[in-house]
Design a protein around this motif. Sequence first.
Motif, PDB file in Angstrom:
ATOM      1  N   MET A  73       0.870  -1.170   0.000  1.00  0.00           N
ATOM      2  CA  MET A  73       0.000   0.000   0.000  1.00  0.00           C
ATOM      3  C   MET A  73       0.906   1.219   0.000  1.00  0.00           C
ATOM      4  O   MET A  73       1.700   1.422   0.927  1.00  0.00           O
ATOM      5  N   GLN A  74       0.837   1.988  -1.062  1.00  0.00           N
ATOM      6  CA  GLN A  74       1.712   3.147  -1.235  1.00  0.00           C
ATOM      7  C   GLN A  74       0.909   4.434  -1.116  1.00  0.00           C
ATOM      8  O   GLN A  74      -0.155   4.555  -1.726  1.00  0.00           O
ATOM      9  N   LEU A  75       1.393   5.373  -0.334  1.00  0.00           N
ATOM     10  CA  LEU A  75       0.776   6.695  -0.238  1.00  0.00           C
ATOM     11  C   LEU A  75       1.657   7.699  -0.961  1.00  0.00           C
ATOM     12  O   LEU A  75       2.872   7.732  -0.735  1.00  0.00           O
ATOM     13  N   ILE A  76       1.044   8.501  -1.829  1.00  0.00           N
ATOM     14  CA  ILE A  76       1.768   9.560  -2.522  1.00  0.00           C
ATOM     15  C   ILE A  76       1.190  10.889  -2.060  1.00  0.00           C
ATOM     16  O   ILE A  76      -0.017  11.116  -2.166  1.00  0.00           O
ATOM     17  N   ASP A  77       2.058  11.744  -1.527  1.00  0.00           N
ATOM     18  CA  ASP A  77       1.649  13.065  -1.067  1.00  0.00           C
ATOM     19  C   ASP A  77       1.397  13.947  -2.290  1.00  0.00           C
ATOM     20  O   ASP A  77       2.312  14.243  -3.054  1.00  0.00           O
ATOM     21  N   MET A  78       0.138  14.345  -2.497  1.00  0.00           N
ATOM     22  CA  MET A  78      -0.248  15.149  -3.656  1.00  0.00           C
ATOM     23  C   MET A  78      -0.332  16.645  -3.334  1.00  0.00           C
ATOM     24  O   MET A  78      -0.613  17.440  -4.224  1.00  0.00           O
ATOM     25  N   ILE A  79      -0.080  17.029  -2.080  1.00  0.00           N
ATOM     26  CA  ILE A  79      -0.169  18.440  -1.701  1.00  0.00           C
ATOM     27  C   ILE A  79       0.790  19.289  -2.527  1.00  0.00           C
ATOM     28  O   ILE A  79       0.476  20.404  -2.910  1.00  0.00           O
TER      29      ILE A  79
END
Length: 105
Positions: A73-79
């Motif tokens: 499970m990968q989280l990519i910071d889109m901020i």
Amino acid sequence: NGDFNIQDCVQQPYEISSVEIEEKVPFDITVFPNPTTNALQISWQDNNFCPSALIITDAAGKEIYSVSEYKKMQLIDMIQFAPGTYFLTIRQLNHLSRTFKIVKN
């Protein structure tokens, strides 16, 4: 013999065609939320799935983010990305890929 025939220098017409092969990508990936504002979560269920790259490009095709080490499970910071349309491409080691259209609000 110094005879010259103009027909020898004229390119003859020919037709080039391509065949599209649609191959079902054998991996099931979940990408959400979409549209997103803060973070994009990418996950897959298959333990045998081994992506070789996760790449985000902008609408012009410029690579703006990539990662080669990831978890199931990968989280990519889109901020950090401006609002707009992006494309997430997930490539597998066997060169199959799947692309998702991502909207950042």
